[in-house]
Design an enzyme around this catalytic site. Structure first.
Site, PDB file in Angstrom:
ATOM      1  CG  ASP A 219      -1.771   1.206   1.357  1.00 22.52           C
ATOM      2  OD1 ASP A 219      -2.708   1.322   0.543  1.00 22.52           O
ATOM      3  OD2 ASP A 219      -1.523   2.042   2.243  1.00 22.52           O
ATOM      4  CD  GLU A 273      15.164 -12.960   3.091  1.00 21.85           C
ATOM      5  OE1 GLU A 273      14.486 -13.587   3.948  1.00 21.85           O
ATOM      6  OE2 GLU A 273      15.750 -11.890   3.330  1.00 21.85           O
TER       7      GLU A 273
END
Length: 547
Positions: A219, A273
């Site tokens: 956001d 990751e």
């Protein structure tokens, strides 16, 4: 206008490969759920995780491949959950972590991914970090937020305005300084120049990624940093008496600062990751800024949210040019996405009317890239007027009189023609409004000609036809009320012809084949030989034949 070959060669996806070679977020339809308005399970009038869990079979039948949830975190709910008091919890009105885990498992069992809203720009003033920060100028978390000495008076440190119109600075008498808030005073901005803040947000992301979340939508991703010197914004030369107060200044000091790109790179590294995850972002996708949010030198967002089709005039040439301009602006290795509705934008059926909403559905599901569908658009929900006394949006309270309230496109989903619209057994947090005949999920599920049925057919075709997932794109025609384009891959191709007008048209497309799907059911299988007749507000998808 009919396109020339040399111009069309600049279209993206010219290096298309088999869908099997692409990540899931390039193959699937993403479905945005405004959590408070999807399904209430306990009668408190607010949508929750258990409510979504009860509708996972509906989501599976719709044919979407990922769900994006607006914030589910603990929150005072002053801004629909975007005022977060804990980044690693579930708000009690939405459920708990155990319910979240059950929902995640149920979605994954049906082959549906889950994307969470990440709101890294600010917190609630009830977040423990801010409670510490405001307690003393010497608290270790003081620099986790943006504090400045006021001008004597005390007046704000500069002229920055919040998105909701008043000064973006709130004076705190406890310590004699003011803190910056891009949104409500109860939503203080985090100081993203502080590496400890960034590390804390990264750890919150890892908490959810380890739990099995498939990605995040970031956001306010373009406003993470502000001018370090706190210099004034310049005046907006277009500001006049008819302009809402938040637009009094040009946001050159608080939007899209160059340092923000590095922060997005860090977010991407965290996501990377974990295998097979995605990062969406709410950013400025104007041509001069779009490449940097994808990442020209280092990867950033997989999918900067593209709202251009919500703003372009609904005319064939304007829509065709907007599509081409976005594709031409993208970096070479980037992937497009298309949005026709969201919790911040007016409903597409209100903007275009119910007939063109069907054409818009076909456009969304057949353009090159990832379609993002806003919950309720699949049944043609329109904006619902909400009386100011019942309004919840801060825009309605803080900037009245300009029609800025987002409540009309956030009202609860219409599940059934009954009290509470099948959304709740209690009083809904926003009024559901009248329920016109045929406007609910229950009614449209029984109607093979409904918009819901059309969406299901479109998502099914998109999964069955590799051309729609990974094929090349070429605009063929954008005149006379018609937008037509081709999608093709490995010798197999489709032509999509959309009548964006209220008139009968018969464009010559030099295309031969059969209709595989139309907005009108009785055309399926019809033979096309060069010229096609389209009724008002009609669209067809043609499986092209060689020769």
């Amino acid at each position: 206008m009919r396109e020339t070959a040399d111009k069309l060669d600049r279209s993206r996806l010219n290096d298309a490969h088999s869908p099997a070679d692409r990540p899931w977020w390039q193959q699937e339809v993403i479905y945005q759920i405004f959590t408070p308005s999807f399904q209430d399970s306990n009668g408190d009038g607010i949508g929750d995780l258990a409510g979504i869990l009860s509708r996972v079979d509906y989501l599976a039948r719709l044919g979407i491949g990922a769900v994006w949830l607006t914030p589910i975190y603990p929150s005072p709910l002053l801004d629909a959950g975007y005022d977060i008091a804990d980044f690693t919890g579930v708000g009690s009105c939405f459920g708990d972590l155990a319910t979240f885990d059950r929902l995640l498992t149920a979605l994954h069992d049906r082959g549906i991914r889950l994307i969470l809203d990440l709101v890294p720009n600010h917190t609630s003033d009830q977040h423990p970090w801010f409670i510490e920060s405001r307690s003393s100028r010497y608290n270790p978390k003081r620099d986790w937020y943006i504090w400045a000495d006021p001008v004597p008076g005390p007046l704000p440190p500069n002229n920055w305005l919040s998105r909701f119109g008043a000064s973006a600075w709130a004076y705190d008498p406890t310590t004699g300084q003011s803190y910056y808030h891009a949104f409500l005073p109860e939503q203080p901005d985090l100081n993203w120049r502080n590496p400890q803040v960034r590390a804390a947000i990264h750890d919150a992301m890892r908490f959810w990624l380890r739990r099995g979340v498939d990605g995040f939508r970031v956001d306010a991703a373009a406003v993470l940093a502000e001018d370090a010197l706190l210099r004034d914004e310049p005046p907006n030369p277009d500001f006049d008496g008819d302009t809402p107060r938040p637009e009094r200044f040009r946001r050159t000091r608080t939007d899209s600062q160059a340092v923000t790109r590095g922060y997005l790179t860090e977010l991407r590294r965290v996501v990377d990751e974990f295998p097979d995850r995605v990062l969406l972002g709410e950013v400025d996708t104007t041509p001069d800024k779009l490449p940097s949010f994808y990442g020209e030198d280092e990867p950033r967002l997989h999918l900067p949210l593209n709202y251009r089709l919500l703003e372009v005039p609904w005319k064939p040439d304007a829509v065709g040019r907007a599509v081409q301009a976005f594709l031409d602006t993208m970096p070479e290795s980037a992937w497009p996405d298309w949005v026709l509705g969201s919790h911040d934008k007016p409903r597409i059926a209100s903007r275009l009317g119910p007939e063109q909403a069907r054409v818009a559905a076909m456009l969304l599901m057949t353009l090159p890239g990832t379609p993002i569908l806003y919950a309720g658009d699949e049944i043609g929900m329109e904006n619902v007027p909400v009386p100011p006394a019942l309004g919840q949006d801060p825009f309605e309270r803080c900037v009245p009189g300009y029609g800025l309230s987002r409540d009309p496109f956030r009202v609860p989903l219409r599940w059934a023609p009954e009290s509470g619209a099948g959304f709740t057994t209690g009083e809904p947090w926003l009024p559901t409004g009248p329920l016109p005949l045929g406007s609910t999920v229950a009614e449209q599920e029984e109607d093979p000609c409904s918009l819901l049925a059309l969406y299901r057919r479109l998502t099914g075709l998109r999964r069955d036809r590799p051309e729609l997932q990974a094929g090349r794109y070429r605009r063929i025609l954008s005149e006379g009320g018609v937008l037509a384009y081709a999608r093709w891959l490995d010798g197999s191709g489709l032509v999509i012809a959309l009548n964006l007008s209220a008139s009968d048209v018969a464009p010559t497309l030099d295309c031969r084949g059969r209709v595989v799907l139309g907005t009108v059911l009785d055309r399926d299988g019809e033979r096309i030989d060069g010229c096609i007749r389209l009724s008002p507000h009609e669209g067809v998808i043609i499986a092209a034949e060689d020769g």
